[in-house]
Design a protein around this motif. Structure first.
Motif, PDB file in Angstrom:
ATOM      1  N   PRO A 354       0.814  -1.220   0.000  1.00  0.00           N
ATOM      2  CA  PRO A 354       0.000   0.000   0.000  1.00  0.00           C
ATOM      3  C   PRO A 354       0.842   1.262   0.000  1.00  0.00           C
ATOM      4  CG  PRO A 354       0.132  -0.892   2.210  1.00  0.00           C
ATOM      5  CD  PRO A 354       0.804  -1.896   1.320  1.00  0.00           C
ATOM      6  N   PHE A 355       0.211   2.355  -0.371  1.00  0.00           N
ATOM      7  CA  PHE A 355       0.799   3.679  -0.213  1.00  0.00           C
ATOM      8  C   PHE A 355       0.391   4.198   1.166  1.00  0.00           C
ATOM      9  CE2 PHE A 355       1.252   3.075  -4.615  1.00  0.00           C
ATOM     10  CZ  PHE A 355       2.077   4.053  -5.147  1.00  0.00           C
ATOM     11  N   LEU A 356       1.324   4.843   1.874  1.00  0.00           N
ATOM     12  CA  LEU A 356       1.050   5.412   3.184  1.00  0.00           C
ATOM     13  C   LEU A 356       0.879   6.917   3.070  1.00  0.00           C
ATOM     14  CD1 LEU A 356       3.626   3.488   5.415  1.00  0.00           C
ATOM     15  CD2 LEU A 356       1.264   2.879   4.892  1.00  0.00           C
ATOM     16  N   LEU A 357      -0.056   7.450   3.829  1.00  0.00           N
ATOM     17  CA  LEU A 357      -0.373   8.882   3.780  1.00  0.00           C
ATOM     18  C   LEU A 357      -0.573   9.378   5.201  1.00  0.00           C
ATOM     19  CD1 LEU A 357      -3.075  10.602   1.593  1.00  0.00           C
ATOM     20  CD2 LEU A 357      -3.340  10.577   4.068  1.00  0.00           C
ATOM     21  N   ARG A 358      -0.109  10.607   5.474  1.00  0.00           N
ATOM     22  CA  ARG A 358      -0.394  11.250   6.761  1.00  0.00           C
ATOM     23  C   ARG A 358      -0.843  12.687   6.546  1.00  0.00           C
ATOM     24  NH1 ARG A 358       3.185   9.292  11.927  1.00  0.00           N
ATOM     25  NH2 ARG A 358       3.286   7.076  11.384  1.00  0.00           N
ATOM     26  N   VAL A 359      -1.714  13.137   7.441  1.00  0.00           N
ATOM     27  CA  VAL A 359      -2.203  14.512   7.412  1.00  0.00           C
ATOM     28  C   VAL A 359      -1.434  15.333   8.445  1.00  0.00           C
ATOM     29  CG1 VAL A 359      -4.497  13.909   6.569  1.00  0.00           C
ATOM     30  CG2 VAL A 359      -4.036  13.930   9.040  1.00  0.00           C
ATOM     31  N   ARG A 360      -1.464  16.656   8.281  1.00  0.00           N
ATOM     32  CA  ARG A 360      -0.776  17.559   9.213  1.00  0.00           C
ATOM     33  C   ARG A 360      -1.624  17.876  10.438  1.00  0.00           C
ATOM     34  NH1 ARG A 360       3.783  19.480   6.854  1.00  0.00           N
ATOM     35  NH2 ARG A 360       3.881  19.497   4.582  1.00  0.00           N
ATOM     36  N   LYS A 361      -2.944  17.786  10.290  1.00  0.00           N
ATOM     37  CA  LYS A 361      -3.850  18.066  11.406  1.00  0.00           C
ATOM     38  C   LYS A 361      -5.052  17.143  11.295  1.00  0.00           C
ATOM     39  CE  LYS A 361      -5.078  22.089   8.651  1.00  0.00           C
ATOM     40  NZ  LYS A 361      -4.991  23.544   8.589  1.00  0.00           N
ATOM     41  N   PRO A 362      -5.744  16.877  12.389  1.00  0.00           N
ATOM     42  CA  PRO A 362      -6.841  15.905  12.355  1.00  0.00           C
ATOM     43  C   PRO A 362      -7.924  16.298  11.359  1.00  0.00           C
ATOM     44  CG  PRO A 362      -6.254  16.459  14.628  1.00  0.00           C
ATOM     45  CD  PRO A 362      -5.528  17.428  13.746  1.00  0.00           C
ATOM     46  N   ARG A 363      -8.435  15.288  10.645  1.00  0.00           N
ATOM     47  CA  ARG A 363      -9.563  15.482   9.731  1.00  0.00           C
ATOM     48  C   ARG A 363     -10.577  14.368   9.967  1.00  0.00           C
ATOM     49  NH1 ARG A 363      -8.849  19.399   5.602  1.00  0.00           N
ATOM     50  NH2 ARG A 363     -11.023  18.862   5.167  1.00  0.00           N
ATOM     51  N   VAL A 364     -11.840  14.776  10.187  1.00  0.00           N
ATOM     52  CA  VAL A 364     -12.898  13.812  10.462  1.00  0.00           C
ATOM     53  C   VAL A 364     -13.478  13.303   9.143  1.00  0.00           C
ATOM     54  CG1 VAL A 364     -15.130  13.441  11.568  1.00  0.00           C
ATOM     55  CG2 VAL A 364     -13.436  14.961  12.632  1.00  0.00           C
ATOM     56  N   GLY A 384     -13.978   7.377  10.366  1.00  0.00           N
ATOM     57  CA  GLY A 384     -13.350   7.920  11.567  1.00  0.00           C
ATOM     58  C   GLY A 384     -12.537   9.161  11.274  1.00  0.00           C
ATOM     59  N   THR A 385     -11.451   9.332  12.019  1.00  0.00           N
ATOM     60  CA  THR A 385     -10.613  10.522  11.940  1.00  0.00           C
ATOM     61  C   THR A 385      -9.212  10.152  11.483  1.00  0.00           C
ATOM     62  OG1 THR A 385     -11.866  11.563  13.737  1.00  0.00           O
ATOM     63  CG2 THR A 385      -9.686  12.479  13.248  1.00  0.00           C
ATOM     64  N   ALA A 386      -8.673  10.934  10.568  1.00  0.00           N
ATOM     65  CA  ALA A 386      -7.269  10.795  10.183  1.00  0.00           C
ATOM     66  C   ALA A 386      -6.441  11.660  11.131  1.00  0.00           C
ATOM     67  CB  ALA A 386      -7.062  11.235   8.740  1.00  0.00           C
ATOM     68  N   TRP A 387      -5.417  11.052  11.768  1.00  0.00           N
ATOM     69  CA  TRP A 387      -4.606  11.731  12.769  1.00  0.00           C
ATOM     70  C   TRP A 387      -3.187  11.945  12.251  1.00  0.00           C
ATOM     71  CZ3 TRP A 387      -7.198  13.500  16.881  1.00  0.00           C
ATOM     72  CH2 TRP A 387      -8.399  12.867  17.218  1.00  0.00           C
ATOM     73  N   PRO A 388      -2.523  13.024  12.674  1.00  0.00           N
ATOM     74  CA  PRO A 388      -1.164  13.297  12.186  1.00  0.00           C
ATOM     75  C   PRO A 388      -0.148  12.212  12.537  1.00  0.00           C
ATOM     76  CG  PRO A 388      -2.120  15.277  13.151  1.00  0.00           C
ATOM     77  CD  PRO A 388      -3.051  14.150  13.472  1.00  0.00           C
ATOM     78  N   HIS A 389      -0.361  11.481  13.630  1.00  0.00           N
ATOM     79  CA  HIS A 389       0.623  10.482  14.045  1.00  0.00           C
ATOM     80  C   HIS A 389       0.297   9.084  13.548  1.00  0.00           C
ATOM     81  CE1 HIS A 389      -2.510  10.076  17.170  1.00  0.00           C
ATOM     82  NE2 HIS A 389      -2.166   8.809  17.164  1.00  0.00           N
TER      83      HIS A 389
END
Length: 415
Positions: A354-364, A384-389
């Motif tokens: 898979p490709f991995l992705l992270r956001v800079r700030k939480p997004r619901v 759910g929520t995407a979290w920066p960590h």
């Protein structure tokens, strides 16, 4: 002084963490086609022991991803190192790679002297480190008692869990911060607060009750004290200034790849991950140079890094058997609030990883869109929520639809 000793191997792995050891074990166990015996695989590690970050992690949860027996970090590290040696790889510790003497030739400083090691393929598995206080630009003097999680774990291991301070503040609220709290409490410290600049955090406290006070939306603006730490000053929401008295502060998270060797060898880096830019086969923009594990983008679990190491090993074996190196690649770029995506080069030889992705700030419940120009290649709504960590895993099927002449692919969050 005598000149450097010149040697040659088939595969040179830089870094003996989970990714490097997993890659070395798989390659060393493979028979070289058309030749007697196995590939000559050598792993170089600057630390005195192999195993990477797990060596310092006394908590459990290490082992195969998804199934299998789980154990603590030191045991896991020893198992990984033993597996590489049993497979036939040479694992050398206390050895530093200081530079490049050619495209696939490394300059090495070992206890026995200087060496130049030429390889048919190089795997950069140099791992990641936490950004220290200085790089975070936190004002103040340089008092004793300011640590990263890695430094805290090394001190605890070195001194057998003795007192690490009396009152501590942990800067961060991701899972590694929870482990820092547990280490501090084991050493007899009172953790007076966990501090994070994020407006909210994921999940529950995982290191036992009661959890320390959690201060969200707070930024450390100054460290107080001269010879020893006496406190930290915080900026709270609404402009309030708060001072917490403490003699220890631990900065956690904010991982950055150990990319100095890649930069020294002019291996192209990705601006989002700050690690080597790679395709799904872990090939960089430099022929014969692969990269895997946390050297790519900062921290993931040891199991994820090992999985990538084995994926890189498979690509190395194909390369040694005659697979051509891609002459061009389509870059994968991101738009805010997406922080990075990895892999980040499309070469037309994508795998099932898979490709991995992270956001800079939480997004619901964000909707992630992958597009090339005006053409949408993939769109998915996340639960759910995407979290920066925490990484989001995206299937790789869309990569087959990329036009090699169509310009960059963009990963974004759409309304």
């Amino acid at each position: 002084m005598a000149g450097p000793v010149n040697r040659a191997v088939d595969v040179l792995v830089v870094g003996a963490g989970p990714a490097g050891l997993a890659a070395a074990a798989r390659i060393a166990a493979s028979t070289a086609p058309g030749a007697a015996g196995r590939y000559r695989v050598e792993v170089l590690e600057r630390e005195p022991e192999a195993g990477g970050v797990p060596r310092h992690c006394a908590h459990g949860g290490f082992g195969p991803m998804g199934a299998g027996r789980r154990t603590d970090g030191p045991v896991y590290a020893r198992r990984m190192a033993r597996a590489a040696v049993v497979a036939g790889a040479t694992v050398r510790t206390g050895v530093s790679v200081t530079g490049w003497a050619g495209p696939l030739t490394m300059e090495v400083t070992a206890p026995t002297g200087l060496e130049r090691i030429a390889a048919r393929a190089v795997i950069l598995a140099t791992g990641a480190r936490e950004r220290p206080r200085g790089a975070r630009l936190v004002p103040g003097t340089r008092p004793a008692g300011v640590l990263t999680t890695g430094e805290l774990q090394r001190l605890a291991r070195q001194y057998g869990g003795g007192r690490l301070g009396r009152r501590a503040v942990v800067v961060g609220a991701e899972p590694v911060a929870h482990h820092a709290v547990r280490e501090l409490r084991r050493g007899g410290a009172d953790v007076v607060a966990m501090v994070t600049g994020q407006p909210r955090v994921a999940g529950r406290f995982t290191t036992g009750a009661p959890p320390p006070p959690l201060l969200t939306g707070a930024v450390v603006t100054e460290l107080l004290g001269r010879r020893t730490l006496t406190g930290v000053r915080l900026l709270r929401p609404g402009g309030r200034i708060v001072t917490l008295a403490c003699d220890t502060v631990v900065f956690t998270g904010d991982w950055i790849p150990d990319h100095e060797l890649a930069r020294a060898g002019a291996v192209p880096l990705n601006t989002g991950t700050r690690g080597p830019a790679v395709d799904a086969c872990f090939r960089t923009g430099s022929a014969g140079v692969f990269a895997a594990g946390n050297a790519l983008r900062g921290i993931e679990s040891a199991g994820a890094a090992a999985e990538e190491g084995r994926g890189a090993a498979d690509a190395v074996l194909r390369y040694l058997s005659g697979d051509a190196w891609p002459l061009s690649a389509v870059p994968v770029v991101v738009e805010d609030p997406v922080g990075w995506v990895a892999p980040n080069r499309i070469t037309g030889a994508e795998t099932g990883l898979p490709f991995l992705l992270r956001v800079r700030k939480p997004r619901v419940r964000p909707v992630v869109e992958i597009a090339q120009g005006d053409r949408v290649l993939h769109r998915v709504g996340l639960r759910g929520t995407a979290w920066p960590h925490r990484s989001v895993r995206l299937p790789a099927g869309w990569a087959r639809e990329v036009d090699p002449t169509g310009g960059p692919v963009t990963v974004r969050v759409v309304p």
